[in-house]
Design an enzyme around this catalytic site. Structure first.
Site, PDB file in Angstrom:
ATOM      1  N   GLY A 690      43.428  39.293  38.662  1.00 59.25           N
ATOM      2  CA  GLY A 690      44.301  38.210  39.120  1.00 59.25           C
ATOM      3  C   GLY A 690      43.726  37.386  40.249  1.00 59.25           C
ATOM      4  N   GLU A 691      42.779  37.953  40.989  1.00 64.02           N
ATOM      5  CA  GLU A 691      42.209  37.233  42.114  1.00 64.02           C
ATOM      6  C   GLU A 691      41.243  36.147  41.621  1.00 64.02           C
ATOM      7  OE1 GLU A 691      40.507  39.868  44.958  1.00 64.02           O
ATOM      8  OE2 GLU A 691      42.077  41.378  44.707  1.00 64.02           O
ATOM      9  N   SER A 692      41.314  35.010  42.300  1.00 58.30           N
ATOM     10  CA  SER A 692      40.504  33.868  41.868  1.00 58.30           C
ATOM     11  C   SER A 692      39.014  34.150  41.981  1.00 58.30           C
ATOM     12  CB  SER A 692      40.860  32.629  42.697  1.00 58.30           C
ATOM     13  OG  SER A 692      40.614  32.891  44.081  1.00 58.30           O
TER      14      SER A 692
END
Length: 1500
Positions: A690-692
């Site tokens: 989920g982290e960019s």
């Protein structure tokens, strides 16, 4: 069906004739011709002539008749009547003129028909067919005429210009035009068109047709099929049948086509696409169909122009608005393409036709998603028709598809993709046909369809077979039927296991199928259904396949275990040859090991990432020092990993994780893939973080790999990265419900401007991406677990890419290479499933199926030595051997006879026990429980156990003409003191049932009861229960031991107070069986003996009252010893020691059986005396015999046995001498029976001294002095034991025994001269025996009355004589001893005592006379031998002085008598001679009458 079609056709024909002037048709005979139309459309062709060409005139007449028929029909129409011109000239229409011209010519032709161009006599008819001015009746008659000519055998491949003629016929018929007058006549014409086209393809000249014309024929027939949807049922059926026959006829030639055409196809660079756009993407093909592209296969032009407004109809016009046709590629064909089209038909047209059939499935799929505006409604009819045609093509083409890459490519991709889609159809018919096609493909082409088959089973079969995926019961049933069909293929499951379960990159298809079948066979909370039976059939089919492979040979029963001692990159494992079992079998076993260990590692990884990797390092599946490639491959190829953990690991910023990410991306092959497809495949293997920043790293690795392999459109990897980001955003926008305003196509294109190195990407490229994402979501949270996913387009594309690099499909033969591993997986669920189905079944056929399955499992278990599995099987089966205990015996028997399930289970249990008993372990207890049930009901042979043992005896002990050894121990000879048992034989039980009505007429068995009884008898007979025990000698050691343990366990009596007569009977029966198998296994008695002995010992020691069990235990033990002693010398002592159990019997038990025990011991000893060598063995025998001395009934038999041993020393040995002497002493002491027995026992004791003398003489022959000394020492000990035993008997109360004992003692002492006894022994003899006897007798005479010891005085006399006689015998030897004076003084002391003894208060006259006489004789001998000479000592201790000191107390005048002062020489000589006369020779004894004044018996 033929009759139905015939009647329907007649009905249509009748209406057509009414409108077309039936009277003329009747005259011309066309009723018959038209009637044959429908029939011939179904039959493969009729009216064929004999071999060779028909007669020329005959053919001319036939053609002439056809011309007349056509003209007759034409004249009935005004249009075809006489035409009047302006000049009143009389002229015919050109169609009529051509027919008349032909009529004039046919009889004038001189040549044979095969050298006449067929176009000459076909052209007039073909003109009529193509004319749009003719009506349906005329066209129909012309078509019939053409059909008749084609079937006359006039036209074949050798006929002149046959190729052009056949092309003319096809062109004319496929462009047929006629005026529709009524529906019936129209259908007749359509049927005739089908008839003629089929005749063209089936004719001998069909091979002259070109690829183009074959395609045209199929196209036309399909159009008629299409049009027939609005016509009658008859036309529909005939049209479909014709289409089916066309496909069959065309593809039946596939195996005959050589590879020339294939080479041409593959070698022509200009021909880049198959006819009809075979390699076009399916999307473009669908667009073409949607646009209504109906073109000719030859020139791309419409077939014709329909004139619907005027009522005219033709095949092309009727179908001008249809969506389906065989279409060309739409491009200009070059010279090579045209050449292929015009060549004799072969692979090109087959490719086109097969592609067309596959496209029908595409059309049906798309039309099912759109409004049903077309005449072909989307239902099961269209796909089912297409699938049927495809199945026929595959059936006939078979393995020939291998040789033609284009056809094979169609099957691998387009066909299988459609089969995957229609495999999920709700229609059972469609699903069934799909499964049939796949079965045919597996049979013929499985080596080319490895991954396709895996996908079909995973995404269709295994998915639909489970209701949790939403499949209907009908779908599940069809799929289960198909799966069972696959399982019936002998090598199917082996190949599934080898190709998929042993492949790291494939799913475990074998295990999934096995789990599905086993679970589906369980009727959970529901009655048994056909689904359960189907699943069971599949399991049993697999098992029977394994069973049949047994004995065909294998590399080994068990593959050697894989042992990884160092790290090996598992994904780089290679196989030397997939065709050689010596290579591929170890290879797949090794891969399976990797796969198992990786799955274990995955489980550890999912719990703890670090520990999971450490575990794999410990098992050498990862290197000790982790490298990015190995970790990446672990993530890529290991099933069951948590995809969230993979995503987190790959997105980590750690340098090592980044390296793993890039290696992970390199494991993908993105060549020739669309970007969205590649991205889908990439993101399916893990969950996108989920982290960019993590997303950035993941997409960078993906973009780099994608651009590296597919740089055609994208300028650089940055463009790939930006576009990937854009696709992810579009995916979120389109499929997130929270986004209200969706991105349009223009927005997407606008967002991606100038990202391709400053330039725009092609609009079509972006548009395609947009629609693909909108239609199919990219799931960034892929499915977890090992379920059965759906086949998405992207997955299919990846599958096709993967199939190019996958390992070859392994084809297994009939050898059992992998059956051990497969059976280990499948056996447990199979046994459980069969048991549950059998338990719930109520049908004999199902029972039989289950039993077949049990037998197959047992056979395989035995072959692979899987004892635990066989035990589980036996346990499961024995549960069904039900005997109703609460019922009476008779009711239980009848109930068993009526219960088919119980009877079949019983037969199967004992079939397994008899066939595969070698590998049964704990299951023997369950089998024995079944046997005991039948025993309690009296259904077993009454003497089953004893007969089983005696059979072995008969074979081993039969002598001279079959006479049995009389010493054989048989239970039949053993009387029993227990209460007589009830009759328990098989026939006796049923005789009781049959005659129950003797007193009560109502109890007479009914016919049903008699039938049940007979069924029970037959079942028990089929079981051959006795063979288990009589043939136990063939059982393997471990199995035999377990059988014995089962008998021991079952034969243990319940605790006191809980025992019943049935328990007692059971224990006796088990003991008998235990004895039987012991006797049958004499060569392996060491294996059984300990358990048997402990069991019998437990019975003997725990029994306090006589009963049948202890009786069987004791006599069974004796029987075992009797039978085994001659054969097992190494355990003789152990066997004989076991007989000591008899000594531990409770007194009450012993009293009841001792007579029989003694008899058996006697038999045993007599038969085996020569085999008993050890002291221990003889100790047991003599102990048993000794006890009998105190038993009135047993004494005679016991003494008889002792007599056998000791008489003449026949069986006396140093090992048993002392024991036998002690036993003889026991009998001599015993007051049971007559005195004569005691006297005989004394004789046995005294006679045994000769054996001692013999052994001493034998010992002297030994070479070693040490050995001689040792043997003589032992003999001396035995001699001492003998005289000590006689000493005790010299005090017996019975006079006869007492006196005989003294005489026996004398014999032993005086007869021991040859034994060479040591001086110490003689001193012990005097001190412990002779002096003790004299002292004890004196004491008895003083303390006991005459009543107790009758004539004790006579005994004292004998005792004194014994003392003096022995002393004189040994005087010379004894006088040399240092202790002689002490011995001599002890003798004088006893003489003095006896001289003074009083008996009953007064001195004995006999002794008063005897003592001086004996003393005088002794002195004289001593004097003569210079033993006693005059001398003196200072202290008075010389022998002379001490002697006369004692003698003076006895006889004061003795000295003067023996030593007078004036002793003349003559007197001395006389006295010496007299004294010498008293001394016997070595071999003679002193006469009893030499002693004057002695009463009673003398000393001999």
């Amino acid at each position: 069906m033929s009759i139905l079609l015939f009647v329907g056709l007649c009905f249509i024909l009748a209406s057509s004739i009414g409108k077309c002037q039936a009277d003329m048709l009747d005259k011309m005979g066309h009723v018959k011709l038209l009637t044959q139309t429908g029939i011939n459309a179904i039959e493969e062709g009729s009216g064929q002539c004999d071999t060779g060409y028909p007669d020329k005139t005959t053919v001319a007449c036939m053609i002439n008749a056809e011309i007349g028929a056509v003209l007759a029909v034409m004249r009935r129409n005004v249009r075809w009547g006489v035409h009047y011109m302006s000049d009143d000239d009389h002229l015919d229409h050109f169609l009529v003129q051509s027919l008349k011209a032909l009529r004039r010519q046919i009889f004038s032709w001189q040549d044979q028909w095969h050298v006449i161009s067929p176009a000459l006599y076909l052209h007039p008819f073909l003109d009529v067919i193509q004319s749009d001015e003719t009506g349906a009746p005329i066209t129909g008659v012309a078509l019939s005429s053409v059909y008749k000519i084609l079937t006359l055998d006039v036209i074949d491949q050798n006929t002149v210009n046959v190729r052009d003629a056949m092309h003319l016929v096809v062109d004319a018929v496929t462009s047929c035009r006629f005026e529709v007058t009524d529906p019936g006549s129209e259908e007749v014409v359509l049927m005739k068109i089908l008839q003629v086209l089929l005749a063209c393809v089936k004719s001998k000249a069909s091979m002259m047709l070109s690829n183009q014309h074959i395609c045209t024929i199929v196209n036309t027939c399909f159009r008629i099929v299409h049009q027939a949807g609005t016509k009658s049922e008859l036309l529909q059926r005939i049209a479909r049948y014709t289409m089916h026959e066309l496909v069959r006829c065309i593809f039946s030639h596939l195996q005959d086509i050589n590879n020339r055409e294939v080479i041409l196809l593959n070698g022509t660079t200009a021909l880049k696409q198959e006819i009809g756009g075979l390699n076009n993407e399916h999307n473009s093909a669908n667009k073409q169909l949607e646009n209504g592209s109906l073109t000719s296969a030859s020139n791309g032009q419409p077939l014709s122009t329909g004139i619907a407004s005027s009522g005219l109809s033709d095949v092309a016009a009727t179908l001008a608005d249809e969506d389906t046709a065989i279409a060309s590629s739409g491009k200009e064909t070059d010279l090579n393409e045209l050449q292929l089209l015009n060549e004799t038909y072969g692979i090109p047209c087959m490719v086109e036709i097969f592609h067309f059939l596959c496209s029908l499935l595409n059309v049906a799929e798309h039309m099912g998603m759109s409004p049903r505006s077309n005449t072909i409604a989307f239902d099961e009819d269209v796909p089912l028709f297409a699938l049927t045609l495809i199945n026929s093509a595959i059936e006939l083409g078979g393995p020939s598809f291998h040789r033609h890459p284009r056809l094979l490519s169609l099957i691998q991709d387009e066909l299988f993709r459609n089969l995957m889609q229609f495999g999920l159809s709700m229609s059972p018919l469609v699903l069934s046909m799909v499964c049939s096609i796949v079965l045919n493909l597996y049979h013929h082409l499985r080596t080319e369809l490895k991954l396709q088959l895996e996908a079909f089973f995973s995404c269709v079969i295994l998915r639909l077979a489970q209701s949790k995926y939403g499949a209907s019961y009908q779908q599940q049933e069809v799929v289960m039927e198909a799966l069972v069909d696959f399982c019936r293929q002998k090598a199917f499951m082996v190949e599934m296991y080898a190709n998929f379960d042993c492949d790291l990159t494939c799913s475990n298809v074998f295990e999934d199928i096995a789990n599905l079948l086993s679970k589906s066979a369980f009727p959970v909370n529901s009655p048994l259904s056909s689904m359960h039976i189907l699943a069971l059939d599949g399991l049993i089919a697999v098992m029977q396949g394994m069973a049949e492979r047994i004995g065909n040979g294998s590399l080994s029963l068990e593959q050697s275990p894989v042992n990884l001692e160092e790290y090996t990159p598992f994904w780089q494992e290679k196989c030397g040859s997939f065709c050689d079992p010596n290579d591929w079998v170890p290879f797949v076993c090794r891969r399976k090991y990797f796969k198992k260990r990786l799955m274990i590692g995955a489980d550890h990884f999912n719990r703890d990432t670090k520990k999971g990797l450490e575990f794999l390092q410990g098992t050498h599946l990862l290197p000790d020092k982790l490298d990015p490639q190995s970790v990446a491959c672990f993530f890529r190829y290991t099933a069951g990993l948590d995809k969230n953990l993979i995503g987190d690991f790959l997105g980590n910023h750690d340098e090592f994780c980044i390296e793993v990410l890039h290696e992970f991306a390199r494991t993908f092959d993105f060549k020739d893939m669309m970007l969205d497809t590649a991205l889908r495949l990439f993101l399916e293997t893990f969950r996108l973080p989920g982290e960019s920043q993590k997303i950035q790293r993941v997409l960078e690795a993906f973009s780099e790999r994608y651009y590296e392999q597919s740089p055609q459109v994208l300028a650089n990897k940055d463009a790939a990265l930006l576009l990937s980001y854009s696709i992810i955003m579009l995916n979120t926008d389109q499929h997130n419900t929270q986004v209200k305003k969706k991105m349009t196509e223009e927005d997407f294109i606008r967002n991606n401007r100038r990202i391709n190195g400053g330039n725009d990407l092609p609009r079509e490229f972006l548009s395609e991406l947009y629609h693909s994402i909108c239609k199919n979501e990219i799931r960034t949270t892929p499915e977890q677990g090992s379920g059965f996913p759906e086949m998405t387009p992207s997955r299919w594309i990846y599958l096709m890419h993967k199939s190019k690099k996958s390992a070859p499909f392994i084809v297994s033969d009939s050898k059992a290479y992998l059956d051990y591993d497969m059976f280990s997986i499948l056996s447990g669920p199979t046994i459980a499933a069969i048991s549950v189905v059998f338990d719930n079944a109520e049908n004999a056929e199902v029972y039989e199926t289950c039993m077949d399955g049990f037998i197959a499992v047992a056979k395989i278990s035995a072959y692979y030595h899987l004892e635990n599995i066989l035990d589980d099987l036996v346990v499961s089966l024995c549960k069904f051997v039900t005997v109703f205990d609460p019922l009476s015996v008779e009711e239980s028997i009848l109930a068993f006879g009526d219960d088919m399930k119980a009877r079949m289970a019983t037969e199967t249990v004992f079939t397994i026990a008899n066939r595969y008993g070698d590998f049964i372990r704990t299951g023997w207890r369950n089998i024995l429980d079944c046997i005991l049930k039948f025993h309690k009901l009296g259904l077993l042979p009454a003497r089953m156990a004893s007969d089983a043992a005696e059979e072995s005896e008969l074979s081993a002990e039969t002598e001279d003409g079959g006479k049995r050894n009389t010493n054989t121990l048989s239970l039949s000879r053993l009387p029993s003191v227990s209460t007589p048992k009830r009759s328990s034989g098989l026939m006796s039980r049923f005789s009781q049932l049959l005659y129950l009505g003797a007193e009560e007429p109502k109890s007479v068995p009914t016919e049903e009861q008699l039938a049940a009884q007979q069924s029970t008898i037959q079942t028990i007979q089929k079981c051959h229960i006795d063979s288990i025990f009589s043939e136990s000698k063939f059982l393997q050691g471990e199995s035999l031991l377990q059988l014995a343990k089962a008998l021991t366990s079952a034969g243990v009596r319940p605790k006191k107070g809980n025992s019943t007569s049935e328990d007692e009977d059971t224990s006796v029966f088990c003991l008998e069986l235990l004895v039987a198998i012991t006797l049958n296994n004499r060569d392996r008695i060491e294996l059984l003996w300990q358990g048997v002995y402990e069991h019998i010992a437990n019975i003997v020691q725990s029994t306090v009252m006589p009963c049948a069990l202890v009786e069987k235990a004791v006599f069974g033990l004796l029987r075992i010893c009797h039978r085994l002693l001659p054969y097992k010398e190494n355990i003789t002592d152990e066997l004989l020691r076991s007989l000591q159990l008899v000594l531990k019997l409770d007194a009450r038990v012993a009293d009841a059986y001792y007579e029989q025990i003694t008899q058996e011991v006697s038999h045993l000893m007599k038969a085996n005396a020569s085999h008993i060598r050890s002291h221990l063995g003889w100790r047991t025998i003599t102990s048993l015999l000794s006890i009998t001395a105190r038993h009135l009934e047993a004494a005679e038999a016991g003494f008889d046995a002792l007599l056998f041993i000791m008489s003449d020393g026949a069986h006396l040995l140093p090992a048993n001498y002392v024991l036998c002497v002690d036993a003889a002493k026991q009998f001599a002491e015993s007051r049971v029976g007559q005195v004569e027995r005691s006297v005989m026992a004394l004789d046995l004791m005294s006679g045994s001294v000769t054996c001692l003398e013999k052994w001493a003489n034998d010992a002297k022959q030994a070479t070693k002095e040490e050995e001689v000394a040792k043997v003589l020492e032992d003999i001396g000990d035995m001699w001492l034991r003998l005289i000590q035993g006689l000493k005790k008997l010299c005090m017996d109360q019975r006079e006869e025994v007492r006196n005989h004992a003294l005489l026996s003692l004398q014999n032993c002492l005086v007869g021991s001269g040859g034994i060479n006894l040591s001086h110490s022994l003689w001193l012990q003899c005097f001190d412990q025996v002779l002096f003790s006897v004299l002292d004890d007798l004196i004491e008895i005479s003083q303390k006991h009355s005459q009543k107790d010891y009758r004539n004790i005085e006579g005994t004292l006399v004998l005792a004194l004589k014994l003392l003096c006689k022995v002393f004189l015998q040994l005087i010379q030897y004894l006088s040399q001893l240092p202790d002689f004076s002490i011995l001599w003084l002890a003798i004088l002391s006893r003489l003095e005592i006896y001289m003074k003894v009083k008996i009953r208060g007064r001195r004995s006259e006999k002794l008063q006379e005897l003592v001086p006489e004996l003393l005088k004789n002794t002195l004289l001998v001593m004097k003569a031998g210079h033993v006693l000479v005059r001398n003196s000592s200072v202290d008075g201790s010389s022998l002379w002085e001490l002697t006369w000191l004692h003698i003076n107390n006895i006889a004061p005048s003795m000295q003067s008598e023996v030593f007078p002062e004036q002793d003349s020489e003559h007197l001395q000589q006389k006295l010496t001679e007299k004294a010498e006369g008293l001394v016997p020779d070595e071999n003679n004894s002193v006469s009893s009458n030499e002693t004057a004044g002695q009463d009673g018996p003398g000393i001999s």
